[in-house]
Design a protein around this motif. Structure first.
Motif, mmCIF file in Angstrom:
data_model
loop_
_atom_site.group_PDB
_atom_site.id
_atom_site.type_symbol
_atom_site.label_atom_id
_atom_site.label_comp_id
_atom_site.label_asym_id
_atom_site.label_seq_id
_atom_site.Cartn_x
_atom_site.Cartn_y
_atom_site.Cartn_z
ATOM 1 N N GLU A 1 15.070 -29.336 26.960
ATOM 2 C CA GLU A 1 14.601 -28.346 25.986
ATOM 3 C C GLU A 1 14.580 -28.874 24.552
ATOM 4 N N GLU A 2 15.053 -30.084 24.318
ATOM 5 C CA GLU A 2 15.067 -30.672 22.977
ATOM 6 C C GLU A 2 14.495 -32.088 23.048
ATOM 7 N N ILE B 1 12.564 -33.160 14.919
ATOM 8 C CA ILE B 1 13.382 -32.687 16.035
ATOM 9 C C ILE B 1 12.879 -31.300 16.452
ATOM 10 N N PHE B 2 12.541 -31.157 17.733
ATOM 11 C CA PHE B 2 12.106 -29.870 18.297
ATOM 12 C C PHE B 2 13.247 -29.316 19.148
ATOM 13 N N LEU C 1 13.941 -35.554 7.761
ATOM 14 C CA LEU C 1 14.254 -34.909 9.032
ATOM 15 C C LEU C 1 13.647 -33.504 9.050
ATOM 16 N N GLN C 2 12.690 -33.300 9.939
ATOM 17 C CA GLN C 2 12.055 -31.993 10.088
ATOM 18 C C GLN C 2 12.615 -31.318 11.343
ATOM 19 N N LEU C 3 13.251 -30.177 11.144
ATOM 20 C CA LEU C 3 13.770 -29.391 12.264
ATOM 21 C C LEU C 3 12.757 -28.302 12.588
ATOM 22 N N VAL C 4 12.283 -28.288 13.822
ATOM 23 C CA VAL C 4 11.250 -27.336 14.235
ATOM 24 C C VAL C 4 11.814 -26.455 15.344
ATOM 25 N N HIS C 5 11.896 -25.168 15.040
ATOM 26 C CA HIS C 5 12.381 -24.212 16.048
ATOM 27 C C HIS C 5 11.248 -23.884 17.009
ATOM 28 N N VAL D 1 17.732 -24.774 16.573
ATOM 29 C CA VAL D 1 17.708 -25.094 15.141
ATOM 30 C C VAL D 1 16.855 -24.060 14.409
ATOM 31 N N VAL D 2 17.074 -23.977 13.103
ATOM 32 C CA VAL D 2 16.190 -23.187 12.245
ATOM 33 C C VAL D 2 15.208 -24.152 11.580
ATOM 34 N N ASN D 3 14.076 -23.630 11.173
ATOM 35 C CA ASN D 3 13.061 -24.472 10.550
ATOM 36 C C ASN D 3 13.550 -24.978 9.194
ATOM 37 N N LEU D 4 13.687 -26.288 9.084
ATOM 38 C CA LEU D 4 14.139 -26.911 7.837
ATOM 39 C C LEU D 4 13.478 -28.277 7.687
#
Length: 698
Positions: A87-88, A133-134, A65-69, A138-141
């Motif tokens: 927005e997401e 997930i954009f 799971l890549q979280l992209v701010h 979220v913070v970048n993780l």
């Protein structure tokens, strides 16, 4: 430091395009038992319900799971380009460019993709699902959700489900570039935490482990987690963070994550006021972001080195696959010439790829000549298989019906030829060993020296067949020559050989010395002058013969010509009936040798013959040990080296065979494309890291 995490996400995207996990990128791996709250922690970090829910094991494939701010400007631009509302949004790797704005649809896709690979029997798979997930919230993780640790199979789960899950977990947390997020429920004993235990197995110093304690609100009345959160129960170097999850009732009632985070903050303020600013979901997200950034900074130099090494390896692999064939005539001739050259270089010891685990090529041939063959010849006993009775029988058979005055020369030749013949078998075995090694060189050249041949299996097989036929054709020629070398030695027993004459002279002196010793030991009843006279006469006879024959070995045998009356030997084959006077003897009876003590003369005759045999055998053995390797080199090794290329060209370089011989293997084109794609991905990854280096981010 903030841009470092997007760099890792970019690198992950690069390698996702080729479907490879050859680079171990920094990421956070979430580990915990079933129902420990792993999914709730992840959803709190995302801020959305995206993970499948249910009883038993739900996560059955690794979820990367890549979280992209994204900031508002980037979100607006992306929305316009892709016609995205909201927005997401999310994107799966396996659905290519499809964009999901409905998070319920994302959950359904995870469930469907899980069942597609893992089936519906609650089994697990190590094939990962990639989800990005954009969101501005979220913070970048980069997180990896793994199946929860379980002890016993439930329902139709495989009986080894515990082993499968642990193997999968170990595979991910063994990555030295990963951070381990060990999730444990607060209402369980932290000392027995399976998550911390498996983390400690691969990270004994705890430098990569962060503990998360969930369900703080479900602890027994009158108890709290103060000691646990302060690290007094089990210290964890990266820290321990407590969180409050949504209950099953909250999930059923569709309580949103934002409301759950507000309630969590209120609970911490009330229950743990002094620790509120160091616990909770928001603090956990910031902590993970900070740890991951620092971890990426430490890993980037090593990643750059790893990428450069892999680039060189894949470039070499791509070169070995070669380019598509344009000029078939030139390609075929080049491959034949290269193979022939590498074959010869392997024999000469100048090959590009030198074996380090065992002797091969010319070195092994040298070992066969001087170690295997040489030691085998040296182990052959000059008198092996030859008994004293055999020697004595040969002497008597060579004399015919007349009693012998000296040992006949025929008996020596007969016996020495018998012994020399024994050198033929190890000599032919030497030829066989060298032939086998030259056959092995073919495979060595195919595996190490000319990997391009693997592109064309039919050409490879044809080359092997031609070289094998050439070796097979030279084998009988070489065997015949070696057989002739032994036959030459048997054809003429050269008793005038200088080394043999010297040996005869030395034995002559030894016998003379023994005669003198016997004269000194004669009893006093024997007249000395008679004994000396007889000895002198015999000695003069030997001397005359030696001088006239220049070392003729017959002279030494004259010594046994005179015997005392008591030395006359008994019959070699006595027959019991002969001792009875007047008893009729059947002369047709074949006498059988029996064991008895030899007379002095018989003993001396046998010793002389045995010494002569040994002396001459050693001369012949020395000749064979020198001539056989030379014959093998000339008739087999050098002939094959000199004629190999012309043989290959004559047999294979034909217009009618070009298309067939240069047909690539079925999977060669696919492997070439895969190697080219991987090389492009590595080069792109190297450029990404180089850009970061130029901005002095590490």
């Amino acid at each position: 430091m903030e841009p470092l995490i997007p760099v890792i996400n970019k690198l992950q995207d690069v390698f996702n395009t080729v479907g490879a996990d050859i680079i171990q990128l920094p990421q956070i791996v979430v580990v915990g038992t079933q129902s420990s709250g792993k999914s709730s922690v992840l959803e709190s970090l995302v801020g959305r319900d995206i993970l499948p829910r249910g009883t038993g094991i739900v996560t059955r494939r690794p979820l990367i799971l890549q979280l992209v701010h994204i900031d508002p400007e980037d979100r607006r631009k992306t929305n316009e380009e892709n016609a995205i509302e909201g927005e997401e949004w999310g994107k799966f790797l396996h659905t290519k460019n499809k964009i999901y704005t409905d998070f319920e649809e994302i959950r359904s896709e995870i469930e469907a993709e899980t069942e597609r690979i893992s089936g519906n029997n609650k089994g697990v798979s190590d094939e990962s699902i990639h989800l990005k997930i954009f969101s501005p919230h979220v913070v970048n993780l980069t997180l990896v959700d793994l199946p929860g640790i379980t002890k016993l199979p439930v329902g139709d789960q495989p009986v080894d489900i515990e082993f499968q899950i642990k193997e999968l977990i170990i595979k991910y947390i063994s990555n030295p570039n990963s951070i381990i997020l060990a999730v444990t429920a607060a209402n369980t004993d932290l000392a027995t935490s399976e998550a911390l235990k498996v983390a400690r197995d691969v990270d004994p110093d705890g430098r990569r482990t962060l503990a998360v304690v969930t369900k703080l609100d479900l602890m027994d009345a009158g108890t709290d987690a103060m000691d646990i959160l302060m690290g007094r129960v089990i210290p964890v170097k990266l820290g321990i963070v407590g969180v409050v999850n949504r209950s099953q009732l909250d999930i059923n009632q569709r309580k949103c994550v934002a409301d759950a985070i507000r309630d969590e903050y209120a609970f911490l303020q009330k229950k743990y006021p002094s620790l509120t600013n160091r616990n909770g979901t928001k603090y956990l997200a910031r902590t993970l972001n900070r740890l991951l950034m620092h971890h990426i900074r430490d890993c980037l130099p090593e990643l750059k080195t790893r990428i450069n090494v892999l680039s060189a390896q894949y470039q070499s692999l791509l070169n070995s696959y070669g380019e598509p064939v344009d000029d078939k005539n030139s390609t075929l001739l080049q491959l034949i010439t290269k193979f022939a050259a590498e074959y010869c270089h392997t024999i000469e010891g100048t090959a590009k790829y030198i074996e380090t685990t065992e002797l091969c090529g010319g070195a092994r041939i040298c070992y066969i000549f001087h170690e295997t063959f040489g030691r085998t010849l040296e182990s052959v006993d000059p008198l092996g298989g030859l008994s004293t009775i055999d020697v004595l029988t040969a002497i008597r058979n060579a004399t015919g019906p007349r009693p012998a005055l000296f040992v006949p020369e025929v008996s020596f030749e007969l016996l020495v030829k018998r012994q020399v013949k024994r050198l033929e078998e190890p000599s032919l075995r030497c030829v066989e060993l060298v032939h086998e090694e030259m056959q092995r060189i073919i495979q060595h050249c195919s595996n190490y020296s000319t990997q391009e041949l693997l592109r064309f299996p039919k050409l490879h097989d044809a080359i092997v067949e031609v070289v094998t036929a050439l070796l097979r054709k030279r084998l009988p020629v070489t065997n015949e020559m070696v057989h002739n070398l032994v036959a030459i030695e048997l054809a003429y027993i050269n008793t005038k050989h200088p080394d043999f004459a010297d040996a005869c002279g030395l034995m002559n002196n030894n016998i003379e010395e023994q005669r003198r010793n016997r004269m000194r030991d004669l009893p006093s009843a024997v007249p000395r002058d008679k004994a000396v006279a007889g000895g002198s006469q015999s000695s003069q006879s030997v001397s005359d013969q030696t001088d006239s024959g220049m070392g003729n070995w017959r002279g030494m045998l004259k010594k046994g010509e005179e015997f005392a009356a008591g030395d006359r030997p008994a019959a070699l084959y006595p027959h019991p009936a002969m001792q009875q006077k007047g008893y009729a003897v059947n002369l047709l009876d074949v006498p059988v040798p029996v064991s008895r003590k030899l007379s002095a003369r018989e003993q001396r005759d046998c010793e002389v013959i045995e010494r002569l045999i040994k002396s001459y055998f050693l001369i012949v053995r020395k000749n064979i040990q020198d001539s056989v390797p030379k014959a093998v080199m000339h008739f087999l090794v050098n002939h094959v080296k000199d004629s190999l290329q012309s043989e290959l060209v004559g047999q294979l370089y034909k217009a009618a065979l070009l298309d067939d011989l240069l047909t690539e293997s079925e999977d060669m084109a696919q492997r070439r494309n895969e190697a080219a794609d991987m090389l492009k991905a590595l080069q792109k990854a190297s450029q990404v890291i180089a850009e970061i280096r130029e901005t002095h981010m590490w």
